[in-house]
Design a protein around this motif. Structure first.
Motif, mmCIF file in Angstrom:
data_model
loop_
_atom_site.group_PDB
_atom_site.id
_atom_site.type_symbol
_atom_site.label_atom_id
_atom_site.label_comp_id
_atom_site.label_asym_id
_atom_site.label_seq_id
_atom_site.Cartn_x
_atom_site.Cartn_y
_atom_site.Cartn_z
ATOM 1 N N HIS A 202 0.855 -1.183 0.000
ATOM 2 C CA HIS A 202 0.000 0.000 0.000
ATOM 3 C C HIS A 202 0.892 1.234 0.000
ATOM 4 N N GLY A 203 0.710 2.099 -1.002
ATOM 5 C CA GLY A 203 1.594 3.245 -1.137
ATOM 6 C C GLY A 203 1.409 4.305 -0.077
ATOM 7 N N GLY A 204 0.285 4.257 0.643
ATOM 8 C CA GLY A 204 0.038 5.235 1.695
ATOM 9 C C GLY A 204 0.206 4.633 3.074
ATOM 10 N N ALA A 205 -0.608 3.617 3.377
ATOM 11 C CA ALA A 205 -0.622 3.060 4.726
ATOM 12 C C ALA A 205 0.485 2.050 4.985
ATOM 13 N N GLY A 206 0.985 1.412 3.897
ATOM 14 C CA GLY A 206 1.929 0.317 4.139
ATOM 15 C C GLY A 206 3.252 0.451 3.426
ATOM 16 N N ARG A 250 -1.670 2.706 -13.869
ATOM 17 C CA ARG A 250 -1.905 4.137 -13.714
ATOM 18 C C ARG A 250 -3.226 4.433 -13.019
ATOM 19 N N ASN A 251 -4.127 3.444 -12.986
ATOM 20 C CA ASN A 251 -5.398 3.619 -12.297
ATOM 21 C C ASN A 251 -5.328 3.242 -10.813
ATOM 22 N N ALA A 252 -4.129 2.834 -10.390
ATOM 23 C CA ALA A 252 -3.940 2.476 -8.976
ATOM 24 C C ALA A 252 -2.682 3.152 -8.446
ATOM 25 N N PRO A 257 3.915 -1.244 -6.824
ATOM 26 C CA PRO A 257 3.888 -2.485 -7.603
ATOM 27 C C PRO A 257 4.869 -3.518 -7.069
ATOM 28 N N SER A 258 4.568 -4.759 -7.321
ATOM 29 C CA SER A 258 5.472 -5.834 -6.909
ATOM 30 C C SER A 258 6.485 -6.176 -7.996
#
Length: 381
Positions: A202-206, A250-252, A257-258
Motif C-alpha cells: 500500500h503506497g500510503g498506509a503500508g 496508472r489507475n492504482a 507495484p510488486s
C-alpha cells in the motif's frame, strides 16, 4: 559528366514515373517483419514482368531475382534491399501516407526496394556484363534477423556469390553523396530486459512494510550510465540506452507495484566491450535490487553483429560511386555509425561492402531522421 554516365542517367530516368508509383504504393501498404506478403508479391511480379528469373518464399517472404549477363564470366554478386516497415504511426500530410494503422515505412526500406527494382530492370534490359547478379529482397531487417534467416535457409548455397553489396539511405547527408568506410562501420546491436521484483504494498498506509522495485529501477537507470563513462575505455565507442519502463497500473497510484520492468538497447564494436556491457548490466541490476531488498532477473540478447566491410569490395563500391557522382561527393572514411544492420550477417558469410546514400535535407536545413513518424525516403535537395 562523362558520356557514359549521362547516358546511364538518361536511361534510368525513363523508369522514374513507374518507380515513383511503386515506391508510393509500398509506402501506402507497409508490412512488418516476416509479414511482407503483399510487398513480396509486388516485387516478384515486377521482376517477372521484366524477364527476371524469380525465387520466392525464402525465409517466408524473401525474394531473389537472378540476372545473367550476356558476356562470358563465372563470377556472381548479390545486391540486397530490405522489405519491412516499422510499427510506427505515420504523421499526417502526405497523400501517399500509410493506410495501415500503426505501421509505416519509417526507415526507407520502400525506397531501398524500389531502387533495387530499378537496378534489376536496367540490368535485365541491358545485360552487357559478365557473370551473374542476384537481387536479394530480404524480409524482417528491423530487429528480427531476416538476413540471418535467409542465410540459414541456404541463400548462398542456392544463389552463390563472390561478393555481396548493400546500402541505406542517410537523412541529413546531401542528395548525391555517398559514404562508407573499410572495416567496422555499424555497431553490434543487443537488447536487454531487466525485471525487478519486490513485495509491493500500500503506497500510503503500508509503504514502510513494502519492498519497492521502483526504487531499484530508479537506481539502476542512473547506474547503467556509468557503464560507458566509467567501464568502457574512452577510445572505444559504445551506447547503453533505456527504451521502455513499466510498473504498476496508472489507475492504482496508491499501490506500490510488486514488479517493474526496464528494457533497452546496447551498441558496441568490439567483442570485449560487448561482453563487458552484458556483464556490468547484470551486476548493476543485482546490486540495485539488493540495495532495496528486491530481486532482479536480467535477460541480455545479442541481435546483430558489428557490420564489417571488406577492403576490396569497398574499393569497388567507392569506384562505382565516384563514377556516378564524382570524387568530391564520396566519403571514403565515414565516421562509425551506432545504428545497426542485419546485413552484418551477410558480410560475415561473404565478402562485401555497405554504403550510405544521401537522403538530403529540407530547404531550411532540417530533416526527419529514420524511425520517426514524419520520415520519408523521398530525397530532398
Amino acid at each position: 559528366m562523362t558520356a557514359a554516365r549521362a547516358r546511364l542517367i538518361e536511361e534510368l530516368r525513363a523508369y522514374e514515373p513507374e518507380l515513383i508509383a511503386i515506391r508510393r504504393d509500398m509506402h501506402r501498404h507497409p508490412e512488418t517483419g516476416f509479414e511482407e506478403i503483399r510487398t513480396a508479391k509486388l516485387v516478384a511480379d515486377k521482376l517477372r514482368a521484366w524477364g527476371v528469373e524469380v525465387a520466392e518464399g525464402i525465409a517466408k517472404t524473401g525474394v531473389v531475382g537472378t540476372i545473367r549477363g550476356s558476356r562470358p564470366g563465372q563470377r556472381a554478386i548479390g545486391l540486397r534491399a530490405d522489405l519491412d516497415a516499422l510499427n510506427i504511426k505515420e504523421a499526417h500530410g502526405r497523400d501517399y501516407r500509410s493506410t495501415v494503422p500503426g505501421k509505416m515505412h519509417a526507415c526507407g526500406h520502400d525506397g531501398h526496394t524500389t531502387m533495387l527494382l530499378g537496378a534489376a530492370r536496367h540490368l535485365a534490359e541491358k545485360p552487357d556484363f559478365a557473370g551473374t547478379v542476384h537481387v536479394i529482397f530480404q524480409p524482417a531487417e528491423e530487429g528480427m534477423g531476416g538476413g540471418k534467416a535467409m542465410i540459414d535457409e541456404g541463400l548462398f548455397e542456392r544463389f552463390p556469390v563472390d561478393a555481396i553489396y548493400g546500402m541505406h539511405n542517410a537523412p541529413g547527408m546531401p542528395v548525391g553523396m555517398f559514404a562508407t568506410r573499410k572495416g567496422p562501420f555499424m555497431a553490434a546491436s543487443d537488447t536487454w530486459v531487466v525485471t525487478f521484483r519486490g513485495t509491493g504494498g500500500h503506497g500510503g498506509a503500508g509503504a514502510h512494510a513494502a519492498t519497492d522495485p521502483t526504487l531499484a529501477v530508479g537506481g539502476f537507470i542512473g547506474a547503467i550510465q556509468t557503464i560507458v563513462s566509467r567501464n568502457v575505455r574512452a577510445t572505444e565507442v559504445a551506447v547503453v540506452s533505456v527504451g521502455h519502463i513499466a510498473a504498476g497500473d496508472r489507475n492504482a497510484p496508491n499501490v506500490i507495484p510488486s514488479e517493474a520492468i526496464v528494457c533497452g538497447t546496447a551498441r558496441s564494436y568490439s567483442p570485449a566491450v560487448r561482453d563487458l556491457i552484458e556483464r556490468r548490466l547484470k551486476a548493476l541490476a543485482e546490486a540495485c535490487a539488493g540495495t532495496y531488498g528486491c530481486s532482479a532477473e536480467a535477460d541480455y540478447r545479442r541481435l546483430f553483429p558489428t557490420l564489417v566491410t571488406h577492403a576490396d569490395e569497398t574499393d569497388v563500391s567507392l569506384a562505382a560511386a565516384r563514377a556516378v557522382v564524382g570524387e568530391r561527393a564520396v566519403i571514403a572514411e565515414a565516421p562509425l555509425l551506432t545504428g545497426s544492420e542485419d546485413f552484418a550477417f551477410m558480410l560475415e558469410a561473404k565478402q562485401g561492402s555497405f554504403i550510405m546514400i544521401g537522403n538530403g535535407v529540407e530547404p531550411d536545413g532540417s530533416y526527419h531522421y529514420v524511425h520517426t513518424p514524419e520520415y520519408d525516403s523521398t530525397t530532398r535537395s
